[in-house]
Design a protein around this motif. Structure first.
Motif, PDB file in Angstrom:
ATOM      1  N   SER A  63     -17.186  17.568 -44.437  1.00 14.64           N
ATOM      2  CA  SER A  63     -17.190  17.518 -42.977  1.00 14.64           C
ATOM      3  C   SER A  63     -16.531  16.238 -42.448  1.00 14.64           C
ATOM      4  N   TYR A  64     -16.919  15.090 -42.989  1.00 11.26           N
ATOM      5  CA  TYR A  64     -16.361  13.810 -42.523  1.00 11.26           C
ATOM      6  C   TYR A  64     -14.898  13.678 -42.937  1.00 11.26           C
ATOM      7  N   PHE A  65     -14.559  14.185 -44.139  1.00 13.45           N
ATOM      8  CA  PHE A  65     -13.165  14.114 -44.610  1.00 13.45           C
ATOM      9  C   PHE A  65     -12.262  14.880 -43.635  1.00 13.45           C
ATOM     10  N   ILE A  94     -12.428  18.770 -28.271  1.00 12.23           N
ATOM     11  CA  ILE A  94     -12.921  20.148 -28.435  1.00 12.23           C
ATOM     12  C   ILE A  94     -14.015  20.191 -29.505  1.00 12.23           C
ATOM     13  N   TYR A  95     -14.052  19.176 -30.348  1.00 16.65           N
ATOM     14  CA  TYR A  95     -15.115  19.063 -31.348  1.00 16.65           C
ATOM     15  C   TYR A  95     -16.437  18.678 -30.668  1.00 16.65           C
ATOM     16  N   SER A  96     -16.380  17.756 -29.704  1.00 10.68           N
ATOM     17  CA  SER A  96     -17.616  17.206 -29.114  1.00 10.68           C
ATOM     18  C   SER A  96     -18.215  18.095 -28.031  1.00 10.68           C
ATOM     19  N   ALA A 157     -20.083  21.466 -38.109  1.00  5.89           N
ATOM     20  CA  ALA A 157     -20.220  20.099 -38.636  1.00  5.89           C
ATOM     21  C   ALA A 157     -21.429  19.365 -38.054  1.00  5.89           C
ATOM     22  N   GLU A 158     -21.622  19.452 -36.723  1.00  8.29           N
ATOM     23  CA  GLU A 158     -22.726  18.685 -36.125  1.00  8.29           C
ATOM     24  C   GLU A 158     -24.080  19.303 -36.488  1.00  8.29           C
ATOM     25  N   SER A 159     -24.136  20.652 -36.524  1.00  7.59           N
ATOM     26  CA  SER A 159     -25.415  21.271 -36.896  1.00  7.59           C
ATOM     27  C   SER A 159     -25.700  21.033 -38.378  1.00  7.59           C
ATOM     28  N   TYR A 281     -25.400   3.128 -28.343  1.00  7.07           N
ATOM     29  CA  TYR A 281     -24.810   2.397 -29.470  1.00  7.07           C
ATOM     30  C   TYR A 281     -23.519   3.069 -29.936  1.00  7.07           C
ATOM     31  N   TYR A 282     -23.597   4.389 -30.171  1.00  5.21           N
ATOM     32  CA  TYR A 282     -22.436   5.062 -30.774  1.00  5.21           C
ATOM     33  C   TYR A 282     -21.208   5.084 -29.850  1.00  5.21           C
ATOM     34  N   VAL A 283     -21.431   5.068 -28.501  1.00  7.39           N
ATOM     35  CA  VAL A 283     -20.256   5.071 -27.625  1.00  7.39           C
ATOM     36  C   VAL A 283     -19.500   3.737 -27.698  1.00  7.39           C
ATOM     37  N   SER A 370     -23.138  -4.178 -39.232  1.00  3.90           N
ATOM     38  CA  SER A 370     -24.137  -3.859 -38.200  1.00  3.90           C
ATOM     39  C   SER A 370     -24.293  -2.350 -38.055  1.00  3.90           C
ATOM     40  N   TYR A 371     -23.171  -1.646 -38.090  1.00  2.26           N
ATOM     41  CA  TYR A 371     -23.200  -0.185 -37.937  1.00  2.26           C
ATOM     42  C   TYR A 371     -24.011   0.458 -39.060  1.00  2.26           C
ATOM     43  N   SER A 372     -23.814  -0.029 -40.294  1.00  2.00           N
ATOM     44  CA  SER A 372     -24.557   0.599 -41.387  1.00  2.00           C
ATOM     45  C   SER A 372     -26.045   0.218 -41.313  1.00  2.00           C
ATOM     46  N   ILE A 401     -27.001  14.795 -27.155  1.00  2.00           N
ATOM     47  CA  ILE A 401     -26.683  13.818 -26.105  1.00  2.00           C
ATOM     48  C   ILE A 401     -25.733  12.735 -26.633  1.00  2.00           C
ATOM     49  N   GLN A 402     -25.741  12.535 -27.942  1.00  2.00           N
ATOM     50  CA  GLN A 402     -24.738  11.616 -28.510  1.00  2.00           C
ATOM     51  C   GLN A 402     -23.332  12.206 -28.270  1.00  2.00           C
ATOM     52  N   ASN A 403     -23.190  13.522 -28.483  1.00  2.00           N
ATOM     53  CA  ASN A 403     -21.896  14.176 -28.262  1.00  2.00           C
ATOM     54  C   ASN A 403     -21.496  14.146 -26.793  1.00  2.00           C
TER      55      ASN A 403
HETATM   56  C1  LIG Z   1     -25.171   9.192 -39.087  1.00  2.00           C
HETATM   57  C2  LIG Z   1     -24.251   9.355 -37.922  1.00  2.00           C
HETATM   58  N1  LIG Z   1     -24.088  10.747 -37.642  1.00  2.00           N
HETATM   59  C3  LIG Z   1     -23.564  11.205 -36.514  1.00  2.00           C
HETATM   60  O1  LIG Z   1     -23.169  10.453 -35.658  1.00  2.00           O
HETATM   61  C4  LIG Z   1     -23.550  12.712 -36.340  1.00  2.00           C
HETATM   62  N2  LIG Z   1     -23.207  13.039 -34.984  1.00  2.00           N
HETATM   63  C5  LIG Z   1     -22.641  13.412 -37.317  1.00  2.00           C
HETATM   64  C6  LIG Z   1     -21.220  13.025 -37.218  1.00  2.00           C
HETATM   65  C7  LIG Z   1     -20.372  13.924 -38.065  1.00  2.00           C
HETATM   66  C8  LIG Z   1     -18.966  13.400 -38.172  1.00  2.00           C
HETATM   67  N3  LIG Z   1     -18.097  14.033 -37.345  1.00  2.00           N
HETATM   68  C9  LIG Z   1     -22.950   8.616 -38.217  1.00  2.00           C
HETATM   69  O2  LIG Z   1     -21.951   9.252 -38.581  1.00  2.00           O
HETATM   70  O3  LIG Z   1     -22.978   7.394 -38.086  1.00  2.00           O
END
Ligand SMILES: C[C@H](NC(=O)[C@@H](N)CCCCN)C(=O)O
Length: 476
Positions: A63-65, A94-96, A157-159, A281-283, A370-372, A401-403
């Motif tokens: 999925s991430y690749f 279109i993914y989000s 991917a998100e589910s 945070y993620y934005v 920090s992200y990890s 809501i992150q999306n």
């Molecule tokens: C762990 C975290 N996961 C996400 O943010 C999810 N929305 C999945 C993302 C999938 C990649 N397109 C992250 O990736 O930091």
């Protein structure tokens, strides 16, 4: 194996499978247990759980690749498919957008209808079909088909990420959960990084046999192999989980409660605050990296290739450091403190990149660490707040809501850049503003948790005592 030994394995907190209150109170007493002997085959053993963990981590690799395939071949996409920048960004947005709703529904369906095993396989299949359609669209030079493929890929991917989180909690709650989240992120981010390393060389090789959009389509088809590998992992993991459930007589919902979509309104305030952190945070990370190339070119005078290298450093460092942060957080607990520290150091990293001439490698390395740290401490918090039978709904909601945040903020970030004449200061201040919101939300969780004597910022020993006290009350 002697009957006494079998019972000792099941009763021993150290080696038995899930250990939360419901599990102990729910399904296991007086059951006829027949555990197979032999360390790794015994689902209660650590070796077996870690074998399952290998498949759990590889679930997210494909999925991430594939998610970052367009980013790795940005110029190729634009040239071979004759795309404008707006059309190119559509591949990402279109993914989000569909996931603003569908991810929540996908999580709920795991709780209510599919269960984790079937849910994982279904979402993996949706993702695989989406990536195949995306690749076929490239071969046929049909952009609409590529967008359709990406839409379907996003839903899967998100589910799938929700299902992956739920698997982690099911197998590791009360044990190495933070490390497991860290390791999953590590393999996932390794997937993104490998994609950036290999896609261009593969495209160059395939160009010897095919030209233009056909070459691109074939390369995307080859990338689909990573999703096939993840699909195989989903099937193996499903089989292992079914076997573990049978042998351990696991029951994650002993009271037989039926999850409802409206359950989300009954979730406690810390869950809402975690959701706010998840957006805020993620934005400040994903859109910053997406728009990072121009930032490094304009501010530090890098070439686009140099800018890409420094930009991808965050994911590379996250791939390497996430399991270590997970391990440390498993040992010391105190998740809220870690989330606070991670947010504060991310603000520091943005500030270094914005206000100083220090090499951006320093700021980006701090951001990667920090992200990890944040990912390994924030996502496991949900499992401490929400009961297991509602976890799919809870993780689905957080990601929905992150999306929403990512879809809106990416557009706003583009507008800010366009209106500030290439000056990145305002965009950086915008990101730091969101991080400040995350910091405040973390402070509020801390205060709420203290006031209500919650377990969110406890050490592992304190949490174990907390669980026993709850269990005691349960039987009183
Ligand atoms: C762990 C975290 N996961 C996400 O943010 C999810 N929305 C999945 C993302 C999938 C990649 N397109 C992250 O990736 O930091």
């Amino acid at each position: 194996m002697a009957r006494e030994d079998e019972e000792r394995i099941v009763d021993n907190e150290e080696v038995s499978h899930p250990t939360d209150v419901d599990e102990v109170a729910g399904g296991r007493q007086d059951n006829e247990l027949s555990l197979p002997s032999g360390g790794c085959c015994n689902p209660a053993s650590r070796g077996h759980r870690f074998l399952a963990l290998v498949f759990m981590c590889l679930l997210g690799f494909g999925s991430y690749f594939c998610y970052d395939n367009p980013g790795a071949l940005q110029n190729v996409f634009k040239r071979d498919l004759n795309l404008t920048s707006t059309q190119f960004t559509l591949i990402y947005s279109i993914y989000s957008w569909p996931n603003v709703v569908l991810c929540f529904v996908g999580g709920f369906l795991i709780d209510r209808l599919f269960g984790i095993r079937l849910g994982t396989i279904i979402y993996m299949l949706v993702l695989l079909v989406g990536q195949l359609i995306f690749a076929c669209g490239g071969i046929l030079d049909a952009f609409w088909m590529m967008i359709l493929g990406r839409f379907i890929f996003g839903i899967g991917a998100e589910s799938l990420a929700v299902a992956q989180n739920s698997y982690a909690v099911l197998w590791f709650k009360g044990k190495e959960l933070n490390m497991v989240f860290g390791l999953q992120l590590s393999v996932a981010r390794f997937g993104s990084t490998v994609n950036f390393w290999v896609m261009q060389p593969i495209y160059d090789y395939v160009s010897n046999f095919y030209k233009g959009h056909r070459a691109l389509g074939v390369v995307l088809l080859l990338a689909t192999c990573t999703c096939v590998m993840s699909m195989i992992c989903a099937l193996i993991l499903g089989w292992m989980d079914k076997r573990a459930e049978r042998i351990l007589q696991r029951n994650t919902n002993p009271a037989g409660q039926i999850p409802k979509l409206t359950d989300v309104f009954t979730f406690k305030p810390p869950f809402w605050l975690v959701s706010i952190i998840c957006v805020a945070y993620y934005v400040a990370i994903f859109p910053f990296i997406a728009l990072g190339q121009n930032f490094f070119v304009d501010r530090f005078g890098y070439t686009p290739a140099q800018a890409n290298t420094v930009d991808s450093l965050v994911y590379l460092i996250a791939a390497a450091s996430s399991p270590f942060f997970g391990l440390i957080i498993d040992k010391v607990g105190k998740n809220v403190t870690w989330v606070f520290t991670a947010t504060l150091t991310t603000i520091g990293a943005h500030a270094l990149l914005t206000f100083t001439q220090l090499t951006p490698y320093v700021g980006m390395s701090i951001m990667g660490l920090s992200y990890s740290m944040l990912a390994a401490s924030l996502w496991p918090l949900v499992a401490l707040i929400i009961p297991e039978y509602q976890l799919g709904t809870a993780y689905g909601f957080c990601q929905s809501i992150q999306n929403l945040g990512l879809a809106v903020i990416t557009i706003l970030a583009g507008i800010i850049v366009d209106h500030s004449g290439g000056e990145h200061m305002w965009l950086q201040l915008f990101f730091m503003g969101w991080l400040t919101i995350a910091l405040i939300a973390t402070g509020v969780i801390w205060a709420y948790n203290n006031k209500h004597r919650g377990n969110l910022n406890m050490t592992p020993a304190q949490r174990a005592q907390f669980v026993s006290a709850e269990l005691y009350q349960h039987f009183e």
